[in-house]
Design an enzyme around this catalytic site. Structure first.
Site, PDB file in Angstrom:
ATOM      1  N   LEU A   1       0.823  -1.213   0.000  1.00 47.17           N
ATOM      2  CA  LEU A   1       0.000   0.000   0.000  1.00 47.17           C
ATOM      3  C   LEU A   1       0.856   1.262   0.000  1.00 47.17           C
ATOM      4  CD1 LEU A   1      -2.863  -0.842   2.514  1.00 47.17           C
ATOM      5  CD2 LEU A   1      -3.001  -0.686   0.030  1.00 47.17           C
ATOM      6  N   GLY A   2       2.145   1.076   0.193  1.00 42.60           N
ATOM      7  CA  GLY A   2       3.012   2.252   0.216  1.00 42.60           C
ATOM      8  C   GLY A   2       3.295   2.735   1.630  1.00 42.60           C
TER       9      GLY A   2
ATOM     10  N   CYS B   1      26.458  -1.594 -13.793  1.00 51.77           N
ATOM     11  CA  CYS B   1      26.924  -2.840 -13.189  1.00 51.77           C
ATOM     12  C   CYS B   1      26.961  -3.960 -14.231  1.00 51.77           C
ATOM     13  CB  CYS B   1      26.082  -3.185 -11.962  1.00 51.77           C
ATOM     14  SG  CYS B   1      27.019  -4.192 -10.792  1.00 51.77           S
TER      15      CYS B   1
ATOM     16  N   LYS C   1     -15.135  -1.266   6.076  1.00 50.14           N
ATOM     17  CA  LYS C   1     -15.095  -2.496   6.881  1.00 50.14           C
ATOM     18  C   LYS C   1     -13.700  -3.128   6.987  1.00 50.14           C
ATOM     19  CE  LYS C   1     -18.694  -4.199   8.264  1.00 50.14           C
ATOM     20  NZ  LYS C   1     -19.450  -3.592   9.378  1.00 50.14           N
TER      21      LYS C   1
ATOM     22  N   GLU D   1      22.185   4.847  -9.059  1.00 51.03           N
ATOM     23  CA  GLU D   1      20.775   5.101  -8.724  1.00 51.03           C
ATOM     24  C   GLU D   1      20.524   5.142  -7.221  1.00 51.03           C
ATOM     25  OE1 GLU D   1      22.003   2.373 -10.146  1.00 51.03           O
ATOM     26  OE2 GLU D   1      20.854   0.561  -9.706  1.00 51.03           O
TER      27      GLU D   1
ATOM     28  N   GLY E   1       6.016   2.337   3.124  1.00 52.62           N
ATOM     29  CA  GLY E   1       7.371   2.898   3.100  1.00 52.62           C
ATOM     30  C   GLY E   1       7.353   4.355   2.680  1.00 52.62           C
TER      31      GLY E   1
ATOM     32  N   HIS F   1      26.407   1.339  -8.685  1.00 50.93           N
ATOM     33  CA  HIS F   1      24.980   1.638  -8.876  1.00 50.93           C
ATOM     34  C   HIS F   1      24.699   3.096  -8.505  1.00 50.93           C
ATOM     35  CE1 HIS F   1      23.376  -2.417  -9.584  1.00 50.93           C
ATOM     36  NE2 HIS F   1      24.361  -2.824  -8.818  1.00 50.93           N
TER      37      HIS F   1
HETATM   38  N1  GLN Z   1      26.129 -10.293 -11.868  1.00 52.01           N
HETATM   39  C1  GLN Z   1      27.140  -9.290 -11.905  1.00 52.01           C
HETATM   40  C2  GLN Z   1      28.164  -9.444 -10.796  1.00 52.01           C
HETATM   41  O1  GLN Z   1      27.921 -10.109  -9.827  1.00 52.01           O
HETATM   42  C3  GLN Z   1      26.544  -7.898 -11.879  1.00 52.01           C
HETATM   43  C4  GLN Z   1      25.810  -7.590 -10.616  1.00 52.01           C
HETATM   44  C5  GLN Z   1      24.919  -6.379 -10.718  1.00 52.01           C
HETATM   45  O2  GLN Z   1      24.566  -5.934 -11.792  1.00 52.01           O
HETATM   46  N2  GLN Z   1      24.537  -5.823  -9.590  1.00 52.01           N
HETATM   47  O3  GLN Z   1      29.220  -8.886 -10.884  1.00 52.01           O
END
Ligand code: GLN
Length: 530
Positions: free
Chosen positions: A17-18, A377, A190, A505, A20, A503
């Protein structure tokens, strides 16, 4: 010293439901008033952390600076607030039992029978208090829904904590769902009544009920919920569906939730400055020009598997006043015509062999058609494989993750990883530094020579091949000097073809969009207008 005040957030009726986002929004409001807050997620399942779970089951694994593999809600917490979370901010039942059983084997319980109450509840309590150290307010979200067998020890713990810390210092917020039944033309209360009844049966009376629903709840529905659930009508808050989650703090504020919380907890109130929230919401609403980014992935049926990635693209859109549309492309059934229509291609992280050749094909398309292409990655690793095969002529090039005996292991497992047998928590995890070479795209984007980014992988670029790559223009513009590892590869002579081993992001926020995403989105926009 643990926090002065605790807010416990539970959920009822349904999951997803969100809760977080609601917890994160409460954190944002309290921070805007001026409190020093933290957020913690307690997950009742028995995995020690979500790191070993399939993203289809659990969504994305969010990685913190200290390398904890955590629930994706921690991503919301960090994006909505200024918190910098760590391992203690996500505790599972598995972790609690793990530490209890270790203690039991050491004989730490001095002959006692080890039981859920008090041993498990005490362990949970100590984790809640520890996470709250040096904060004014700790917001603790209990995963799952009330009524689950697994969540009982957690609910019992927060019930006890209220008794120990006092009513002025603890607040219970329950998030439920109020469905709209179109055949009856009615919003139904309810399920909420039943879920609160369940909570009260275990000794928890919610102070505030946040109701998720498709539409804003009218006053009479709020009053009905208030009466049946024994809360004040003003404390029934409507969290109706919105197009952008960044509107939620504003919706909660409009119903005075910030003031209700501070007065219930006996805290000083000051009107929060929400101008930055208004600014991003208005920017999202006024971004008319659109760009289309193709994400070529394996878990595309469950968008939660790429939560931070989607948010990072939205943040970069806000920064560029662009609406970023995503076309999800199944790496196992790649459609080049669709790819052609996109303004840029993004290959996200991933594990396992499925879809690999499709991703390589998409990268090849991006490279040869000069479309902005961003590899993250696994995405970067496959950019290296594609380049080795099609430019360097190493036709059998591969990552040893997919072909352990490949003749050309351009991506290989690190020596120290070869000795590890356990799966959980053993990858290269968390923040590592990266040096950027001057006069490269990466350097120009970051405007810095040393950065730090978060990792979650086992395999690395094989330096044996670096010379060959660089001679053909695919250069390592980011390096981890301490371990001599390639962190960023970028292709010279291409408008935007860059892969990173980390990463990015995980560090993007609506108020601090990540520079790599901002640059990529800008390049996609430029590509569109050529
Ligand atoms: N599978 C790859 C590794 O273990 C890349 C992992 C990922 O993209 N987070 O290095």
């Amino acid at each position: 010293m643990h926090a002065k005040k605790f807010i416990f957030v539970t959920g009822g009726v349904l999951s997803s439901l969100g809760k977080g986002v609601a917890s994160a929004s409460i954190g944002a409001l309290l921070e805007a008033i001026g409190f020093n807050i933290t957020l913690q997620k307690l997950d009742p399942y028995l995995n020690v952390d979500p790191g070993t779970m399939n993203p289809y089951q659990h969504g994305e694994v969010f990685v913190t600076e200290d390398g904890a593999e955590t629930d994706l809600d921690l991503g919301h917490y960090e994006r909505f607030t200024n918190t910098n979370l760590s391992k203690i901010n996500n505790i599972t039942a598995g972790r609690i039992y793990y530490s209890i059983l270790e203690n039991e084997r050491k004989g730490a319980y001095l002959g006692a029978t080890v039981q859920v109450i008090p041993h498990v509840t005490n362990e949970i309590k100590s984790m809640i208090l520890k996470a709250s150290e040096n904060k004014d307010i700790s917001i603790v979200e209990i995963g799952g829904t009330v009524g689950d067998i697994e969540s009982l020890p957690f609910l019992e713990t927060i019930r006890q904590l209220q008794l120990e810390l006092g009513r002025d210092n603890t607040l219970f917020i329950h998030l439920t769902y109020v469905p709209y039944i179109s055949a009856a033309g009615e919003l139904k209360t309810k399920p909420t009544q039943h879920s609160v009844k369940e909570l009260r049966a275990i000794g928890i009376q919610p102070d505030i009920i946040i109701c998720r629903s498709e539409v804003m709840l009218p006053e009479d529905v709020k009053s009905k919920i208030a009466m049946f659930c024994n809360v004040k009508p003003t404390n029934v808050i409507s969290a109706y569906d919105v197009d952008y989650i960044y509107k939620i703090p504003l919706i909660l504020k409009a119903q005075n939730l910030d003031n209700i919380i501070t007065s219930a907890l006996n805290l000083d109130y000051k009107t929060p400055d929400l101008s930055k929230w208004n600014h991003i919401v208005s920017n999202l609403e006024h971004s008319q020009e659109e760009i289309n980014i193709a994400i070529v992935g394996k878990y595309i049926k469950l968008k939660d598997a790429y939560k931070s990635l989607i948010e990072a693209l939205i943040h970069a859109g806000i920064e560029n006043t662009l609406k970023v549309n995503i076309s999800w492309m199944d790496a196992e059934n790649l459609n080049e015509e669709e790819l052609e229509k996109s303004d840029g291609i993004l290959i996200p992280g991933g594990f396992g062999e499925r879809g690999i050749e499709g991703k390589i094909q998409a990268i090849n398309f991006g490279r040869t058609h000069k479309k902005p292409t961003f590899g993250i990655c696994l995405g970067m690793q496959l950019m290296a494989v594609e380049f080795a095969r099609n430019v360097l002529g190493l036709l059998e090039a591969n990552s040893t993750e997919f072909e352990p005996n490949t003749k050309h292991p351009v991506i290989d497992i690190m020596q120290e990883q070869k000795l590890i047998e356990a799966m959980g928590g053993t990858m290269r995890l968390g923040a590592y530094s990266c040096y950027l070479k001057p006069n490269t795209k990466a350097y120009n984007i970051y405007q810095a020579s040393k950065i730090s980014e978060r990792h979650r992988h086992r395999y690395e670029f094989n330096n044996k091949y670096l010379d060959m790559f660089e001679k053909q223009g695919f250069i390592a513009s980011g390096i981890n000097k301490e371990r001599n590892l390639v962190e960023i590869l970028e292709l010279q002579g291409h408008p935007w073809f860059l892969g990173c081993q980390f990463h990015p992001e995980f560090k993007s926020k609506p108020f601090g969009p990540h520079k790599l995403f901002v640059s990529f989105v800008r390049a996609c926009h430029e590509n569109k207008n050529i």
